[in-house]
Scaffold this motif. Structure first.
Motif, mmCIF file in Angstrom:
data_model
loop_
_atom_site.group_PDB
_atom_site.id
_atom_site.type_symbol
_atom_site.label_atom_id
_atom_site.label_comp_id
_atom_site.label_asym_id
_atom_site.label_seq_id
_atom_site.Cartn_x
_atom_site.Cartn_y
_atom_site.Cartn_z
ATOM 1 N N SER A 6 -15.292 13.784 -23.519
ATOM 2 C CA SER A 6 -13.856 13.957 -23.757
ATOM 3 C C SER A 6 -13.039 12.964 -22.947
ATOM 4 O O SER A 6 -12.055 12.394 -23.438
ATOM 5 N N GLN A 7 -13.444 12.730 -21.683
ATOM 6 C CA GLN A 7 -12.732 11.760 -20.858
ATOM 7 C C GLN A 7 -12.895 10.352 -21.399
ATOM 8 O O GLN A 7 -11.954 9.548 -21.356
ATOM 9 N N VAL A 8 -14.085 10.032 -21.906
ATOM 10 C CA VAL A 8 -14.299 8.715 -22.518
ATOM 11 C C VAL A 8 -13.382 8.540 -23.725
ATOM 12 O O VAL A 8 -12.741 7.499 -23.900
ATOM 13 N N GLN A 9 -13.293 9.559 -24.568
ATOM 14 C CA GLN A 9 -12.450 9.480 -25.756
ATOM 15 C C GLN A 9 -10.969 9.373 -25.383
ATOM 16 O O GLN A 9 -10.214 8.618 -26.001
ATOM 17 N N GLU A 10 -10.560 10.106 -24.348
ATOM 18 C CA GLU A 10 -9.167 10.034 -23.904
ATOM 19 C C GLU A 10 -8.858 8.657 -23.332
ATOM 20 O O GLU A 10 -7.785 8.093 -23.578
ATOM 21 N N SER A 11 -9.807 8.099 -22.585
ATOM 22 C CA SER A 11 -9.622 6.754 -22.049
ATOM 23 C C SER A 11 -9.496 5.735 -23.176
ATOM 24 O O SER A 11 -8.674 4.819 -23.113
ATOM 25 N N ALA A 12 -10.317 5.897 -24.210
ATOM 26 C CA ALA A 12 -10.253 4.981 -25.354
ATOM 27 C C ALA A 12 -8.910 5.079 -26.054
ATOM 28 O O ALA A 12 -8.313 4.056 -26.419
ATOM 29 N N ARG A 13 -8.410 6.286 -26.237
ATOM 30 C CA ARG A 13 -7.109 6.462 -26.891
ATOM 31 C C ARG A 13 -6.005 5.771 -26.093
ATOM 32 O O ARG A 13 -5.146 5.089 -26.655
ATOM 33 N N THR A 14 -6.033 5.956 -24.777
ATOM 34 C CA THR A 14 -5.017 5.335 -23.934
ATOM 35 C C THR A 14 -5.094 3.819 -24.002
ATOM 36 O O THR A 14 -4.078 3.126 -24.177
ATOM 37 N N ALA A 15 -6.311 3.288 -23.871
ATOM 38 C CA ALA A 15 -6.495 1.832 -23.889
ATOM 39 C C ALA A 15 -6.053 1.240 -25.214
ATOM 40 O O ALA A 15 -5.300 0.253 -25.255
ATOM 41 N N PHE A 16 -6.502 1.825 -26.312
ATOM 42 C CA PHE A 16 -6.168 1.274 -27.624
ATOM 43 C C PHE A 16 -4.672 1.382 -27.923
ATOM 44 O O PHE A 16 -4.081 0.473 -28.506
ATOM 45 N N GLU A 17 -4.059 2.496 -27.532
ATOM 46 C CA GLU A 17 -2.637 2.663 -27.809
ATOM 47 C C GLU A 17 -1.800 1.614 -27.092
ATOM 48 O O GLU A 17 -0.896 1.006 -27.679
ATOM 49 N N LEU A 18 -2.087 1.388 -25.808
ATOM 50 C CA LEU A 18 -1.293 0.439 -25.038
ATOM 51 C C LEU A 18 -1.566 -1.005 -25.470
ATOM 52 O O LEU A 18 -0.641 -1.814 -25.571
ATOM 53 N N MET A 19 -2.835 -1.338 -25.725
ATOM 54 C CA MET A 19 -3.151 -2.686 -26.182
ATOM 55 C C MET A 19 -2.556 -2.945 -27.567
ATOM 56 O O MET A 19 -1.999 -4.024 -27.822
ATOM 57 N N ALA A 20 -2.681 -1.982 -28.458
ATOM 58 C CA ALA A 20 -2.176 -2.163 -29.818
ATOM 59 C C ALA A 20 -0.676 -2.396 -29.831
ATOM 60 O O ALA A 20 -0.165 -3.156 -30.663
ATOM 61 N N ARG A 21 0.031 -1.756 -28.920
ATOM 62 C CA ARG A 21 1.483 -1.941 -28.855
ATOM 63 C C ARG A 21 1.826 -3.406 -28.575
ATOM 64 O O ARG A 21 2.696 -3.997 -29.217
ATOM 65 N N ASP A 22 1.122 -4.013 -27.611
ATOM 66 C CA ASP A 22 1.366 -5.423 -27.293
ATOM 67 C C ASP A 22 0.921 -6.338 -28.425
ATOM 68 O O ASP A 22 1.586 -7.335 -28.724
ATOM 69 N N ILE A 23 -0.226 -6.014 -29.052
ATOM 70 C CA ILE A 23 -0.734 -6.857 -30.132
ATOM 71 C C ILE A 23 0.194 -6.819 -31.338
ATOM 72 O O ILE A 23 0.511 -7.857 -31.935
ATOM 73 N N ARG A 24 0.638 -5.630 -31.721
ATOM 74 C CA ARG A 24 1.524 -5.511 -32.882
ATOM 75 C C ARG A 24 2.796 -6.324 -32.707
ATOM 76 O O ARG A 24 3.309 -6.917 -33.653
#
Length: 334
Positions: A50-68
């Motif tokens: 669960s912590q791995v999945q939560e970390s992935a969600r956080t990482a992808f959300e913040l990176m995707a914001r900059d990429i978009r």
């Protein structure tokens, strides 16, 4: 006790009976402990996943914001840009060419030009990909007056509510051109663009010059109201580095007040691989294949390898998961 009771009926447990009872008790207790340990291990593994999945969600959300948002600004993307910010070699965020392409990827063997690989805290690790992104922020303000002689913009909003401050990288633009500069001061409704500072502006004039021309010959340009706007620029790098606890983490470098701050974003990110889709292409390619075509990147595919916080794998090691996210650059989606 009845004195007439035979002695053979008053004896206790025999040694054999006692040993059998103890054995049965130990077997029951062992089974209970085994079930408890099994449940505890299953709980720890589930919690770690669960912590791995939560970390992935956080990482992808913040990176995707900059990429978009990469390459986005409040004016036309193909405007000529006058860059008056001094550009020393260690200030990648002041390079006009970088602002023109907005996206720059680095393969797992390609170091940043201004910073090599390393193993110390916050230093990018060899064997991992990285990405550099530049864009305008969301808060855009209208220029109500511009006094080029006094190097002063007057805005229709107090800069305090916008978070503008001295040292910020700013972009002024209208339908004719854009100018990239560093705010020499900011307060009230005024933002100044005077020469000097760190890295500072080479000139207080915001006009265009020919490529290679001296900054001292830069002409004056006035951003007339009400068709001119101002926005703070946003420059970031995403990469993998060791944190202070000796674990690998996802880091972000970002501009703040004319300098760069390196911040740990998500712990437990062991690796990052990034591939890119070029305009007209059908497959994602690595950074080396993109070469000089960064202006044609329209989407990214980011694969993160994340590790669990604890050693809960069946082999006694950490669990790891590879997760992928594809993000389209909004400003090139045409």
């Amino acid at each position: 006790m009845n004195p007439n009771t035979p002695l053979r009926r008053m004896r206790g447990f025999s040694l054999i009976e006692l040993m059998v009872s103890l054995l049965i008790g130990l077997l029951v207790m062992g089974a209970a402990i085994g079930i408890f340990l099994s449940n505890r291990q299953a709980f720890r593994a589930t919690e770690n996943i669960s912590q791995v999945q939560e970390s992935a969600r956080t990482a992808f959300e913040l990176m995707a914001r900059d990429i978009r948002e990469a390459g986005g600004n409040p004016c036309v993307n193909n405007l000529p840009i006058a860059n008056v910010i001094n550009s020393p070699a260690d200030r990648w965020w002041t390079d006009l060419q970088q602002w023109g392409t907005a996206v720059r990827g680095y393969g797992n063997a390609e170091a940043f030009p201004d910073a090599g690989f390393g193993t110390a805290t916050a230093q990018r690790l060899a064997g991992t990909d990285a990405i550099q992104l530049l864009s305008g922020e969301d808060q855009v303000v209208t220029i109500s007056a511009h006094n080029p002689g006094a190097t002063q913009f007057t805005l229709n909003t107090d800069v305090g509510s916008l978070g503008f401050s001295a040292g910020d990288l700013m972009l002024a633009c209208n339908s004719r051109q854009a100018s990239l500069f560093q705010a020499s001061s900011a307060g009230g409704t005024q933002v100044m663009h005077a020469a000097g500072g760190s890295p500072g502006n080479c000139s207080g004039n915001l006009g265009l010059v020919a490529e290679g021309a001296a900054c001292s010959g830069r002409p004056v340009f006035t951003y007339a109201a009400p068709n001119s706007v101002l926005v703070r620029m946003h420059a970031t790098r995403w990469y993998i580095a060791n944190n202070a606890r000796g674990r690998r983490s996802l880091y972000q470098s970002r501009t703040t007040g004319g300098a760069i701050a390196n911040e740990e974003v998500v712990e437990g990110v062991a690796d990052m691989e990034i591939t890119y889709l070029l305009r007209g292409g059908t497959v994602y390619v690595d950074a080396a294949t993109v070469a000089g075509a960064w202006g044609d990147v329209i989407a990214t595919r980011v694969e993160l390898t994340l590790e669990s916080p604890e050693n809960v794998g069946v082999d006694g090691g950490r669990l790891d998961r590879q997760l992928v996210q594809v993000t389209t650059l909004r400003n090139r989606n045409s």
